[in-house]
Scaffold this motif. Structure first.
Motif, mmCIF file in Angstrom:
data_model
loop_
_atom_site.group_PDB
_atom_site.id
_atom_site.type_symbol
_atom_site.label_atom_id
_atom_site.label_comp_id
_atom_site.label_asym_id
_atom_site.label_seq_id
_atom_site.Cartn_x
_atom_site.Cartn_y
_atom_site.Cartn_z
ATOM 1 N N VAL A 105 0.879 -1.167 0.000
ATOM 2 C CA VAL A 105 0.000 0.000 0.000
ATOM 3 C C VAL A 105 0.917 1.218 0.000
ATOM 4 C CG1 VAL A 105 -1.721 1.304 1.321
ATOM 5 C CG2 VAL A 105 -1.817 -1.196 1.276
ATOM 6 N N SER A 106 0.797 2.072 -1.009
ATOM 7 C CA SER A 106 1.704 3.219 -1.096
ATOM 8 C C SER A 106 1.127 4.512 -0.520
ATOM 9 C CB SER A 106 2.139 3.445 -2.548
ATOM 10 O OG SER A 106 1.039 3.855 -3.336
ATOM 11 N N THR A 107 -0.108 4.493 -0.056
ATOM 12 C CA THR A 107 -0.698 5.686 0.545
ATOM 13 C C THR A 107 0.142 6.099 1.754
ATOM 14 O OG1 THR A 107 -2.885 4.915 -0.114
ATOM 15 C CG2 THR A 107 -2.804 6.642 1.568
ATOM 16 N N PRO A 108 0.548 7.368 1.849
ATOM 17 C CA PRO A 108 1.382 7.814 2.975
ATOM 18 C C PRO A 108 0.706 7.608 4.331
ATOM 19 C CG PRO A 108 1.374 9.461 1.226
ATOM 20 C CD PRO A 108 0.317 8.443 0.876
ATOM 21 N N PHE A 109 1.530 7.437 5.339
ATOM 22 C CA PHE A 109 1.073 7.200 6.705
ATOM 23 C C PHE A 109 0.166 8.316 7.199
ATOM 24 C CE2 PHE A 109 2.248 7.174 11.409
ATOM 25 C CZ PHE A 109 1.451 6.095 11.715
ATOM 26 N N THR A 110 0.501 9.549 6.887
ATOM 27 C CA THR A 110 -0.320 10.681 7.325
ATOM 28 C C THR A 110 -1.750 10.540 6.827
ATOM 29 O OG1 THR A 110 1.621 12.125 7.307
ATOM 30 C CG2 THR A 110 -0.534 13.204 7.265
ATOM 31 N N GLU A 111 -1.904 10.250 5.551
ATOM 32 C CA GLU A 111 -3.237 10.117 4.974
ATOM 33 C C GLU A 111 -3.991 8.919 5.558
ATOM 34 O OE1 GLU A 111 -5.310 9.598 0.586
ATOM 35 O OE2 GLU A 111 -3.281 10.415 0.714
ATOM 36 N N ARG A 112 -3.289 7.795 5.724
ATOM 37 C CA ARG A 112 -3.942 6.615 6.306
ATOM 38 C C ARG A 112 -4.378 6.893 7.738
ATOM 39 N NH1 ARG A 112 0.718 3.880 4.522
ATOM 40 N NH2 ARG A 112 1.087 3.201 6.660
ATOM 41 N N SER A 113 -3.541 7.594 8.515
ATOM 42 C CA SER A 113 -3.885 7.923 9.903
ATOM 43 C C SER A 113 -5.066 8.882 9.946
ATOM 44 C CB SER A 113 -2.680 8.547 10.611
ATOM 45 O OG SER A 113 -1.622 7.623 10.683
ATOM 46 N N TRP A 114 -5.078 9.852 9.059
ATOM 47 C CA TRP A 114 -6.168 10.825 8.964
ATOM 48 C C TRP A 114 -7.482 10.107 8.672
ATOM 49 C CZ3 TRP A 114 -6.974 15.846 9.957
ATOM 50 C CH2 TRP A 114 -8.036 16.503 9.335
ATOM 51 N N GLN A 115 -7.450 9.225 7.689
ATOM 52 C CA GLN A 115 -8.653 8.475 7.316
ATOM 53 C C GLN A 115 -9.096 7.541 8.444
ATOM 54 O OE1 GLN A 115 -7.313 6.689 3.678
ATOM 55 N NE2 GLN A 115 -7.748 8.510 2.461
ATOM 56 N N HIS A 116 -8.154 6.898 9.106
ATOM 57 C CA HIS A 116 -8.459 5.988 10.208
ATOM 58 C C HIS A 116 -9.137 6.737 11.362
ATOM 59 C CE1 HIS A 116 -8.012 2.333 12.580
ATOM 60 N NE2 HIS A 116 -7.566 3.080 13.575
ATOM 61 N N PRO A 118 -3.421 -4.969 -5.776
ATOM 62 C CA PRO A 118 -4.893 -4.974 -5.724
ATOM 63 C C PRO A 118 -5.346 -5.338 -4.305
ATOM 64 C CG PRO A 118 -4.085 -6.258 -7.601
ATOM 65 C CD PRO A 118 -2.892 -5.913 -6.767
ATOM 66 N N PRO A 119 -6.449 -4.749 -3.843
ATOM 67 C CA PRO A 119 -6.894 -5.005 -2.456
ATOM 68 C C PRO A 119 -6.978 -6.484 -2.086
ATOM 69 C CG PRO A 119 -8.205 -3.266 -3.429
ATOM 70 C CD PRO A 119 -7.330 -3.809 -4.532
ATOM 71 N N GLU A 120 -7.423 -7.331 -3.006
ATOM 72 C CA GLU A 120 -7.546 -8.761 -2.697
ATOM 73 C C GLU A 120 -6.186 -9.463 -2.602
ATOM 74 O OE1 GLU A 120 -7.766 -8.331 -7.156
ATOM 75 O OE2 GLU A 120 -8.687 -7.291 -5.468
ATOM 76 N N TYR A 124 -1.927 -8.726 0.951
ATOM 77 C CA TYR A 124 -0.962 -9.451 1.788
ATOM 78 C C TYR A 124 -0.279 -10.599 1.063
ATOM 79 C CZ TYR A 124 -3.186 -6.679 5.343
ATOM 80 O OH TYR A 124 -3.672 -5.612 6.055
ATOM 81 N N THR A 125 -0.647 -10.848 -0.174
ATOM 82 C CA THR A 125 -0.072 -11.989 -0.891
ATOM 83 C C THR A 125 0.771 -11.600 -2.091
ATOM 84 O OG1 THR A 125 -2.122 -12.222 -2.178
ATOM 85 C CG2 THR A 125 -1.912 -13.553 -0.156
ATOM 86 N N ASP A 126 0.626 -10.385 -2.609
ATOM 87 C CA ASP A 126 1.413 -9.964 -3.761
ATOM 88 C C ASP A 126 2.886 -9.888 -3.353
ATOM 89 O OD1 ASP A 126 2.847 -7.748 -5.399
ATOM 90 O OD2 ASP A 126 1.073 -8.229 -6.602
#
Length: 187
Positions: free
Chosen positions: A104-115, A165-167, A170-172
């Motif tokens: 997942v390449s979304t930056p930590f800041t954005e993921r934390s904000w969304q969370h 891809p989301p599916e 953890y396996t890619d």
């Protein structure tokens, strides 16, 4: 043959043995010996819980390894798996070669904000961001907590992100294989 400890939440997948076998197979293709956490026979001492026996065995594998590759794909929240973070820190403290990747390449800041339940990120990239409890959200443009990415950087390690891809989050194994290629070139 250099040994690589394969850290990450892969042990929680529906078929963790297949995940470990796939990673170990790629390691062999690049001239490495992969050590997957659930490969060890766990023997529980009389006064020890299964959880602590697993912890002991995983630490022993990290001590045996020359290199650690950590799957830092966000797990059960905006950051990497807590156990993987511990293992990466232990390896850093032991002076091991470090590498990490995230699918997942979304930056930590954005993921934390969304969370935290917020909507879209503010347009001002220098804005002081806080979570729902009023606590500051790291805003350094990094992929994960500054100590994770900073520790890898300071150890002259490798850190790669991609968007699986989301599916296949953890396996890619594309980023994992890129790390193996770079490690093989370095060694």
């Amino acid at each position: 043959m250099k040994k690589i400890y394969l850290a990450g939440p892969d042990v929680f997948l529906p078929d963790p043995h297949a995940a470990g076998a796939a990673k170990k197979h790629l390691c062999q293709q690049y001239g490495f010996d992969g050590l997957f956490p659930i490969d060890s026979e766990i023997s529980v001492a009389d006064d020890e819980s299964l959880a602590f026996a697993i912890s002991r065995e995983n630490e022993a594998l990290i001590h045996q390894a020359d290199i650690i590759i950590a799957n830092l794909t966000p797990f059960r929240g905006p950051s990497a798996d807590a156990g993987t973070v511990y293992e990466l820190g232990l390896a850093r403290g032991l002076g091991k070669v470090l590498a990490g990747y995230s699918n997942v390449s979304t930056p930590f800041t954005e993921r934390s904000w969304q969370h935290s339940g917020h909507g879209a990120m503010p347009e001002d990239s220098d804005a002081h961001l806080t979570d729902r409890d009023g606590l500051t959200i790291e805003n350094f443009g990094l992929h994960d907590n500054l100590m994770l990415e900073g520790g890898i950087y300071l150890a002259n390690g490798i850190f790669i992100t991609c968007d699986a891809p989301p599916e296949q989050r953890y396996t890619d194994l594309s980023a994992f294989e890129q790390i193996l290629k770079q490690l093989a070139e370095r060694i």
